[in-house]
Design a protein around this motif. Structure first.
Motif, PDB file in Angstrom:
ATOM      1  N   ASP A  14       0.831  -1.215   0.000  1.00 59.24           N
ATOM      2  CA  ASP A  14       0.000   0.000   0.000  1.00 59.24           C
ATOM      3  C   ASP A  14       0.859   1.256   0.000  1.00 59.24           C
ATOM      4  OD1 ASP A  14      -2.230  -1.515  -0.019  1.00 59.24           O
ATOM      5  OD2 ASP A  14      -2.484  -1.519   2.177  1.00 59.24           O
ATOM      6  N   LEU A  15       1.842   1.246   0.895  1.00 57.76           N
ATOM      7  CA  LEU A  15       2.722   2.417   0.982  1.00 57.76           C
ATOM      8  C   LEU A  15       3.456   2.640  -0.330  1.00 57.76           C
ATOM      9  CD1 LEU A  15       4.258   2.197   4.562  1.00 57.76           C
ATOM     10  CD2 LEU A  15       2.738   3.957   3.599  1.00 57.76           C
ATOM     11  N   ARG A  17       2.547   1.799  -3.337  1.00 55.15           N
ATOM     12  CA  ARG A  17       1.645   2.310  -4.364  1.00 55.15           C
ATOM     13  C   ARG A  17       1.349   3.795  -4.125  1.00 55.15           C
ATOM     14  NH1 ARG A  17      -2.192  -1.926  -3.986  1.00 55.15           N
ATOM     15  NH2 ARG A  17      -0.711  -3.472  -4.739  1.00 55.15           N
ATOM     16  N   ALA A  18       1.015   4.117  -2.876  1.00 54.94           N
ATOM     17  CA  ALA A  18       0.656   5.508  -2.550  1.00 54.94           C
ATOM     18  C   ALA A  18       1.815   6.460  -2.846  1.00 54.94           C
ATOM     19  CB  ALA A  18       0.262   5.610  -1.074  1.00 54.94           C
ATOM     20  N   ASN A  19       2.999   6.068  -2.369  1.00 54.93           N
ATOM     21  CA  ASN A  19       4.173   6.935  -2.590  1.00 54.93           C
ATOM     22  C   ASN A  19       4.502   7.084  -4.075  1.00 54.93           C
ATOM     23  OD1 ASN A  19       5.611   8.012  -0.145  1.00 54.93           O
ATOM     24  ND2 ASN A  19       5.240   5.904   0.504  1.00 54.93           N
ATOM     25  N   GLN A  21       2.535   6.992  -6.525  1.00 57.03           N
ATOM     26  CA  GLN A  21       1.571   7.885  -7.143  1.00 57.03           C
ATOM     27  C   GLN A  21       1.918   9.352  -6.853  1.00 57.03           C
ATOM     28  OE1 GLN A  21      -2.533   7.449  -5.862  1.00 57.03           O
ATOM     29  NE2 GLN A  21      -2.989   6.708  -7.943  1.00 57.03           N
ATOM     30  N   THR A  22       2.198   9.615  -5.580  1.00 57.32           N
ATOM     31  CA  THR A  22       2.567  10.980  -5.195  1.00 57.32           C
ATOM     32  C   THR A  22       3.774  11.468  -5.997  1.00 57.32           C
ATOM     33  OG1 THR A  22       1.990  10.291  -2.960  1.00 57.32           O
ATOM     34  CG2 THR A  22       3.081  12.434  -3.196  1.00 57.32           C
TER      35      THR A  22
END
Ligand SMILES: Nc1ncnc2c1ncn2[C@@H]1O[C@H](COP(=O)(O)OP(=O)(O)OP(=O)(O)O)[C@@H](O)[C@H]1O
Ligand SMILES: [Mg+2]
Length: 443
Positions: A14-15, A17-19, A21-22
């Motif tokens: 999750d981390l 993917r989120a990072n 994207q950012t």
């Protein structure tokens, strides 16, 4: 390849993917990995980006990963992320060479900022490497450095013209390399076994220039005690380089034109005509064909010389060569002065690229020498000619060398001059000029 890649390693899906994207949104090209080993396989020296990695990961952790990356390429910035706020580990990681340490939770902007700085730094490291390589290889193969299309073309033209054995006019502003080009025309031609004879038409008074060019018999004029072979004759079989031809007196121009047409000379005081096998390469800082030159430069001589004209563009019109030339001169200077290699910083780079270089390559070479000597220009001096303070810089450097030698030999004259390799008299002259008190060094 633009330097905007970010290898992002985190075992938490999750981390990661989120990072990713950012960071993509912030404009970086992100290459995500779930473990260090896969990332290592992807990475190689000179990777055009930076690495961001979580510290706590199974198998190879972030610290070990960073260590291996350093072995591969110690100029690759590694940013570490941890969720455990372990200050001690952070300190030791930075100590070992990690670029930055970011504790979870962190605002996205904190990570983006740090990556941006790391990428800037990485870009400079890669540029320095590439320039160093290019400078090294150009030193071996090319006396005329430059990778811009105009310089590539210039070298090609030179090779062709060198062998064609025609007279050549070289046009270019001060310091653009006219003398270098003249030398190459000689070296690359079948005339290279002959003499390369240079005459600066601007530096000699009118009365001297003709006897220099054509030679004279003993007694040809008052003061001509001995026979003298002229430069033209001396250059026979080789190349005659007439520098600053725009300053040649009009009366001499007439005589030179005759030589160019007949390929014969008549030394002053003789009636003889001697055949010469001549190639003339002339250099001018001004456009000899322009109407303003009509009154001081003969049109017929201009057309005679202008069979082939080689124009060297000023440095400001081939800015892409500036960094390469700088790297070359800086390398040569630090080797000669025995100083630390010059690192291209962002400020230095900007300054090199912004300046207009009115003194062209010569000015750049002098600037590189001063940089290698560690001499910082104050801001106002920067606007004035960069050229003016080179002699001062050399003076200061010389004084420093003498002081260091005196220090090392406790002011003993004999061993100091031996170490400096200069005659005793020169040594004392220099002490006086630099206002150095030798006795102050005696222990
Ligand atoms: N392309 C180049 N690569 C490497 N060195 C260069 C290049 N162009 C010029 N230089 C160096 O720059 C300095 C100036 O060059 P050069 O004396 O040939 O200029 P010039 O055009 O004759 O200048 P001037 O008109 O002032 O006599 C020299 O030290 C020369 O070796
Ligand atoms: Mg010159």
């Amino acid at each position: 390849m633009s330097v905007n890649h970010v290898v992002f390693v985190d075992d938490d899906d999750d981390l990661r993917r989120a990072n990713s994207q950012t960071l993509e949104l912030a404009g970086f090209t992100v290459i995500p990995f779930a473990d260090a080993m896969s990332a290592l396989q992807h990475l190689s020296p000179d990777f055009a980006g930076v690495v961001v990695t979580d510290v706590r990961m199974p198998h190879v952790d972030g610290l070990e990963f960073a260590r291996r990356l350093r072995e591969m390429d110690d100029g690759l910035p590694v940013l570490l992320i941890t969720g455990h706020g372990d200050i001690e580990m952070a300190v030791s990681a930075i100590h070992e060479g990690a670029y930055d340490f970011i504790a979870k939770p962190y605002p996205a902007e904190r990570l983006v900022q740090s990556i941006r700085r790391a990428l800037d730094k990485r870009a400079l490291v890669l540029e320095n490497r590439q320039l160093r390589l290019a400078a090294e290889s150009s030193e071996e193969s090319l006396p005329l450095i430059g990778q811009t299309p105009v310089m590539e073309n210039l070298r090609k033209t030179l090779r062709q013209v060198a062998n064609a054995d025609v007279d050549v006019l070289i046009a270019g502003e001060t310091g653009t390399g006219k003398e270098v080009v003249a030398g190459l025309l000689h070296q690359w031609s079948r005339r290279k076994e002959g003499n390369f004879v240079a005459l600066n038409c601007g530096a000699l008074p009118e009365t001297v220039i003709e006897s220099e060019l054509f030679g004279h018999e003993a007694g040809a004029f008052t003061g001509a005690q001995k026979k003298r072979i002229g430069r033209i004759e001396y250059a026979s079989g080789g190349t005659l380089f007439l520098d600053e031809i725009e300053s040649m007196p009009l009366s001499t121009q007439v005589k030179l034109l005759r030589v160019l047409e007949t390929r014969e000379i008549a030394p002053l005081g003789t009636n003889e005509q001697r055949a010469v096998d001549l190639r003339v390469v002339a250099a001018a800082k001004v456009d000899l064909g322009s109407p303003e030159q009509r009154s001081s430069f003969r049109e017929d001589l201009y057309y005679r010389l202008n069979v082939v004209t080689i124009s060297i563009p000023p440095l400001r019109e081939r800015r892409d060569d500036i960094l390469l030339l700088f790297a070359h001169f800086a390398r040569r200077a630090s080797a000669r002065f025995g100083t630390e290699p010059v690192e291209l910083t962002a400020t230095l780079r900007a300054r090199l690229l912004e300046h207009d270089w009115p003194g062209n390559v010569r000015e750049l070479a002098h600037f590189a020498e001063r940089t290698a000597l560690g001499i910082k220009e104050s801001e106002p001096a920067r606007e004035r000619s960069l050229e003016a303070s080179l002699p001062q810089a050399m003076e200061r450097f010389e004084a420093k060398l003498i002081r260091d030698a005196l220090e090392a030999h406790d002011g003993d004259v004999r061993s100091t001059i031996e170490a400096l390799g200069i005659p005793r008299k020169t040594f004392y002259d220099k002490l006086q000029r630099h206002n150095i008190d030798r006795s102050a060094y005696v222990k």
